[in-house]
Design an enzyme around this catalytic site. Structure first.
Site, PDB file in Angstrom:
ATOM      1  N   ASN A 104       0.847  -1.194   0.000  1.00 54.95           N
ATOM      2  CA  ASN A 104       0.000   0.000   0.000  1.00 54.95           C
ATOM      3  C   ASN A 104       0.878   1.238   0.000  1.00 54.95           C
ATOM      4  O   ASN A 104       1.231   1.787   1.052  1.00 54.95           O
ATOM      5  CB  ASN A 104      -0.938  -0.017   1.206  1.00 54.95           C
ATOM      6  CG  ASN A 104      -1.997  -1.078   1.050  1.00 54.95           C
ATOM      7  OD1 ASN A 104      -2.937  -0.913   0.271  1.00 54.95           O
ATOM      8  ND2 ASN A 104      -1.817  -2.199   1.733  1.00 54.95           N
ATOM      9  N   GLU A 105       1.215   1.649  -1.199  1.00 56.78           N
ATOM     10  CA  GLU A 105       2.136   2.772  -1.374  1.00 56.78           C
ATOM     11  C   GLU A 105       1.457   4.071  -0.945  1.00 56.78           C
ATOM     12  O   GLU A 105       0.234   4.112  -0.787  1.00 56.78           O
ATOM     13  CB  GLU A 105       2.562   2.853  -2.845  1.00 56.78           C
ATOM     14  CG  GLU A 105       3.313   1.622  -3.347  1.00 56.78           C
ATOM     15  CD  GLU A 105       4.726   1.489  -2.770  1.00 56.78           C
ATOM     16  OE1 GLU A 105       5.008   2.059  -1.693  1.00 56.78           O
ATOM     17  OE2 GLU A 105       5.546   0.790  -3.386  1.00 56.78           O
TER      18      GLU A 105
END
Ligand code: GLP
Length: 630
Positions: A161-162
């Protein structure tokens, strides 16, 4: 026993347990997992575990395997869901998370295959959406995840989850951040080979787990851990969402804890025992905060910033400042091997014996010159006998295209020689190499002869770079330690064979000075494993006569540089000396952007000293005395 939470953790918005090392933390966590499995199984239910990849969970997986093999813990009634998977890699790609999990855990325990869930990175593009929905449904169908294990990426991501991932996000395909791809570059032998996409559980998916434990090891993680634990909850750092979970904890080692307020600025959270190092830390911090050199700090500065206690113990400011200024001043030396025939009372290194035998350990062939090339240059110039000892061949760093270039050149050279018949054997050999590179494909394992070629390419680069700082071929030693030759990045395991090879070399050389690195690095990295091997080798030499008078200097490589209060010796460089180091670095073909930034880091180190009111130099290489009781 678990370390207890106290008032000193006031800045931490999520319970954070600091362990002396990753093995202790992993054992604690594995114990908790065992309890979950046993409790759920007793109630006739399967235990549902959320699994992570990367180097971080490896010690934890080793402990689970141990519990299974030695203590009979069964995983027959355990269901797992992995956080993520690269998208677009073949299923049997060694870097796919499917292969990783099989190697690191699943192949060694009794979990039924049908209980294992990992997002499918090979699924057709038009089916990704449905696959992700089914993944969510499968988690819900078994009653949700009992315990989700997490690591943290340098961007602060959990799973993949950038930055920008919302709190509500669910399992989906995402684009990997540039930094994440850079971090994975060595696993894939070059950034260009790292996939651009991945399928990951969302932040929302992760937060639905009943319990969460995020693990982080080594100083490289310290900055992002502090932001996630103490900073605002933000989409820019998905790990910060753990603050909102009722049962989330961070398990970290001392390296990763270094930027937390309780360790970085301990006087803000409680009483401090003012050792010389802590005093220096406080004064340096105060000077930075006030944007004034040490000698210009006044009592009010200390009083208004939580340091009145220090002042009452060691003040007034005028005296405290002078003491710390002198201590900082004494760390600067142009004589890293000691200045012969000089008074060495306040010098970092003793004058005699002169000349000294100096042993510089380089975990991979580039590390020593990148980090302390100018000091090596200086030591040699001042008459010391300097040996650079490369622990590993570094061959995994070399891209196939680079090996192909060398093999093809050799082939062409033989084929175009005046008397090409005389070169037939060599030409055949080169032809075979070119064929092998083609045959194994982009990600196939390198056959030994190809690894050899890659190792030789790096040997050439190091010899060339060493020559640029004045060291002859005979001063560069290649140990090619077996742990590296047998392993892959993030999964190396050292053995006695490694220790014996290093110990034999040290014994033969009987050094007066040893330069080493890796003590603070990510424990799975080559420098950290190299450090442990050298440490074990030194232990074997402890009783030898030369040992007692040997001094040990730590340097920093890719991990965070030393802060001024941590420095015991700093070697200033003139513009010309730095330029000479830069020219040496240009001899390497394969430096990462971080390594290429080393001269700038040397300039920044000098700027810090300048800002404290010390002499203004162009650049500096910094060292810490290694106390072996660490
Ligand atoms: C990848 C994984 C993460 C992991 C991170 C850190 O991005 N998707 O789950 O936490 O790498 O890796 P390492 O543990 O090797 O530092």
């Amino acid at each position: 026993m678990l370390p207890r939470r106290s008032a000193t953790e006031a800045f931490e918005k999520v319970p954070t347990l600091v362990f002396p090392n990753s093995a202790t933390a992993a054992a604690e966590l594995a114990g908790e997992v065992r309890q979950i499995i046993e409790t759920k199984n007793k109630a006739g239910q399967p235990a549902v575990l959320g699994m992570a990849t990367g180097s971080t969970p490896v010690p934890f997986y080793r402990e689970l395997i141990r519990l299974h093999k030695q203590e009979g813990l069964s995983f027959k009634n355990v269901i797992t869901f992995n956080l993520d998977e690269y998208y677009g890699l073949k299923g049997d790609h060694p870097e796919s998370y499917g292969c990783f999990m099989a190697d690191q855990l699943f192949n060694h325990i009794d979990i039924p295959e049908e209980n294992i869930h990992i997002p499918k990175g090979t699924i057709a593009s038009d089916q990704v959406f449905a696959h992700c929905r089914e993944y969510e449904e499968a988690i819900d169908a078994v009653g949700g995840i009992d315990l989700q294990i997490l690591g943290i990426g340098r961007t602060g991501h959990i799973g993949f989850n950038e930055p920008g991932s919302s709190r509500e996000s669910l399992t989906r395909r995402i684009t990997l951040d540039r930094i994440t791809r850079q971090d994975a570059a060595s696993d894939f032998r070059g950034e260009e080979n790292v996939p651009h996409f991945a399928i990951t559980m969302g932040v929302g998916t992760i937060l639905r787990a009943k319990k969460l434990v995020l693990m982080a090891w080594g100083e490289n993680k310290a900055g992002i851990v502090a932001k996630a634990v103490e900073g605002a909850v933000t989409e820019a750092i998905s790990a910060s969402f753990l603050q909102e979970h009722p049962n989330a904890r961070f398990f970290i080692d001392t390296g990763a804890s270094r930027e937390l307020t309780r360790f970085k600025l301990p006087w803000l959270v409680g009483p401090v025992s003012w050792t010389p190092r802590e005093t220096q830390r406080a004064v340096v911090w105060q000077s930075k905060k006030a944007h004034r050199p040490v000698l210009k700090l006044v009592d009010e500065d200390y009083n208004e910033n939580g340091l009145s206690d220090l002042l009452s113990e060691q003040g007034p400011a005028y005296q405290l400042n002078i003491r710390i200024f002198n201590r900082l001043q004494n760390t600067i030396t142009g004589w890293p091997g000691g200045k012969p025939n000089a008074d060495d009372t306040y010098r970092p290194e003793r004058a005699g014996p002169f000349p000294k035998r100096c042993l510089v350990f380089s975990p991979e062939p580039q590390d020593a010159i990148v980090s302390i090339g100018a000091t090596i240059d200086r030591l040699r110039e001042q008459g010391h006998d300097v040996h650079v000892v490369t622990l590993t061949s570094g061959s995994l760093r070399v891209a196939d295209s680079e090996a192909d270039k060398f093999a093809s050149t050799l082939l062409e050279l033989g084929a175009t020689a005046m008397d090409s018949a005389q070169w037939k054997e060599q030409t055949d050999y080169a032809r075979e190499l070119v064929r092998l590179i083609e045959e194994k494909g982009e990600f196939g394992e390198d056959p030994p002869v190809l690894r050899r070629l890659k190792a030789l390419i790096l040997r050439g680069e190091l010899r060339d770079a060493a020559h640029a700082v004045g060291l002859g071929q005979e001063k560069v030693v290649f140990l090619d330690l077996p742990f590296y030759e047998k392993g892959r990045y993030r999964r190396f395991v050292s053995t006695n064979e490694d220790t014996a090879a290093v110990a034999a070399h040290i014994r033969g050389f009987k050094p007066h000075q040893i330069y080493l690195t890796g003590d603070a690095a990510d424990p799975s990295s080559v420098p950290a494993i190299g450090f442990k091997v050298v440490e074990a080798a030194l232990k074997e030499c402890e009783q030898e006569e030369w040992f007692g008078s040997c001094s040990f200097w730590l340097y920093r490589g890719k991990e965070k540089s030393f802060e001024p209060h941590e420095i015991d010796m700093t070697v200033p460089l003139s513009p010309a000396q730095l330029e000479r180091k830069e020219r040496a670095l240009m001899r390497y073909q394969s430096l990462s952007s971080l390594e290429l930034g080393a001269p700038q880091a040397n300039r920044d180190a000098a700027k810090q000293y300048d800002a404290l009111g010390l002499a203004e130099y162009e650049a500096m290489e910094c060292f810490q005395r290694w106390k072996r009781t660490h």
